[in-house]
Design a protein around this motif. Structure first.
Motif, PDB file in Angstrom:
ATOM      1  N   CYS B  90      22.498 151.478   5.114  1.00  0.00           N
ATOM      2  CA  CYS B  90      21.796 152.091   3.998  1.00  0.00           C
ATOM      3  C   CYS B  90      21.680 153.587   4.255  1.00  0.00           C
ATOM      4  N   LYS B  91      21.758 154.335   3.165  1.00  0.00           N
ATOM      5  CA  LYS B  91      21.748 155.787   3.280  1.00  0.00           C
ATOM      6  C   LYS B  91      20.623 156.385   2.447  1.00  0.00           C
ATOM      7  N   CYS B  92      19.886 157.281   3.068  1.00  0.00           N
ATOM      8  CA  CYS B  92      18.799 157.957   2.368  1.00  0.00           C
ATOM      9  C   CYS B  92      19.379 159.110   1.569  1.00  0.00           C
ATOM     10  N   ARG B  93      19.115 159.133   0.282  1.00  0.00           N
ATOM     11  CA  ARG B  93      19.699 160.189  -0.535  1.00  0.00           C
ATOM     12  C   ARG B  93      18.948 161.513  -0.378  1.00  0.00           C
ATOM     13  N   VAL B 124      23.662 150.258   0.846  1.00  0.00           N
ATOM     14  CA  VAL B 124      22.461 150.404   0.026  1.00  0.00           C
ATOM     15  C   VAL B 124      22.053 151.869   0.019  1.00  0.00           C
ATOM     16  N   TRP B 125      21.680 152.378  -1.136  1.00  0.00           N
ATOM     17  CA  TRP B 125      21.190 153.749  -1.248  1.00  0.00           C
ATOM     18  C   TRP B 125      19.730 153.728  -1.655  1.00  0.00           C
ATOM     19  N   GLY B 126      19.003 154.724  -1.255  1.00  0.00           N
ATOM     20  CA  GLY B 126      17.593 154.800  -1.623  1.00  0.00           C
ATOM     21  C   GLY B 126      16.934 155.919  -0.848  1.00  0.00           C
ATOM     22  N   ILE B 127      15.644 155.738  -0.564  1.00  0.00           N
ATOM     23  CA  ILE B 127      14.899 156.759   0.175  1.00  0.00           C
ATOM     24  C   ILE B 127      14.262 156.105   1.384  1.00  0.00           C
ATOM     25  N   CYS B 128      14.434 156.731   2.527  1.00  0.00           N
ATOM     26  CA  CYS B 128      13.938 156.118   3.761  1.00  0.00           C
ATOM     27  C   CYS B 128      12.440 156.356   3.929  1.00  0.00           C
ATOM     28  N   GLY B 129      11.857 155.572   4.829  1.00  0.00           N
ATOM     29  CA  GLY B 129      10.423 155.627   5.067  1.00  0.00           C
ATOM     30  C   GLY B 129       9.918 157.018   5.389  1.00  0.00           C
ATOM     31  N   ARG B 132       9.613 159.325   2.392  1.00  0.00           N
ATOM     32  CA  ARG B 132       8.628 158.947   1.378  1.00  0.00           C
ATOM     33  C   ARG B 132       7.223 159.366   1.764  1.00  0.00           C
TER      34      ARG B 132
END
Lengths: 133, 133
Positions: B90-93, B124-129, B132
DNA sequence: GTATCTGCAAAACATTTGCAATTCT
DNA sequence: AGAATTGCAAATGTTTTGCAGATAC
């Protein structure tokens, strides 16, 4: 029908130019995960003025606005999919075709603590039924 | 330790040259999913004779022999992973980092009739902990 | 009418190829 | 020695960029 397409683009805040309409309609009617080259070769004869620059611009815009998915199942070429619903892609290493398949709604693993998922892609490689016969 | 590495390559039928040993050891000790450029920049100072041609050759060979995974989470760059076990990425955008995560052993969907799966990648793409907070 | 979009040509990049010199076993 | 590997330079192929003219609202 052309009118419908125009509405779809405008609802996403995209100005409906001839080129963009043509690309959108191509993606809507070709579900074979075309490459940039495939789209260009197909549209260019009927729309000789269409340039690759515009095609690249348009496809990038569509990806950003969620009108298309950019698939990188092969590292060396990007393929596009007008179907933006959640589904996986598998590619036959013998015939080279790319197939869609439904993803199980359940989780697909445990993401790192605190990671918020926004989108995902699942790619599977193997040999398709036809090629195994 | 150098001897161990040599064995690993030879067991896969790969002749253990200095360049290949260096690349293998780099991948074993850098789990941050490096690009070709990152590997080159890191190894070149200590091994000035190493060329990008050889690096490309080596990484391709390792992928084929299952000593490394070639990840195309971003369409415009290939990243490599020395961990070839089954896991997702997974990669944090926001910060751009790529993280590993375990895949649930269960199915990840229903493949087309007759399709025989050989390998797969989950991105998976999104924003990491951290981003945030 | 004005901001946006298009398309040409050139630039920028990443990756591959041909081949002579070098390195392994 | 002989086959495999390396590394340079050049070629290839894809995607991006700058910008003048065309298009959409």
């Amino acid at each position: 029908m052309m009118v419908e397409t125009k509405k779809i683009l405008e609802e996403k805040g995209i100005r409906a130019t001839q080129q963009r309409l043509a690309v959108y309609q191509y993606l809507s009617s070709h579900k074979n995960h075309p490459t940039v080259e495939m789209i260009y070769s197909s549209l260019h004869p009927e729309m000789p003025s269409l340039s690759k620059t515009t095609l690249y611009n348009t496809l990038k815009l569509f990806s950003e606005k969620q009108l298309a998915l950019a698939l990188t199942i092969d590292g060396d070429e990007v393929r596009f999919d007008g179907d933006t619903s959640d589904h996986g892609h598998c590619k036959c290493r013998r015939c080279g075709k790319v197939f869609d398949f439904p993803l199980s709604s359940a989780d697909m693993g445990t993401l790192p603590e605190g990671f918020r998922r926004e989108s995902s892609h699942v790619y599977v490689w193997g040999i398709c039924g036809d090629c195994r016969k």
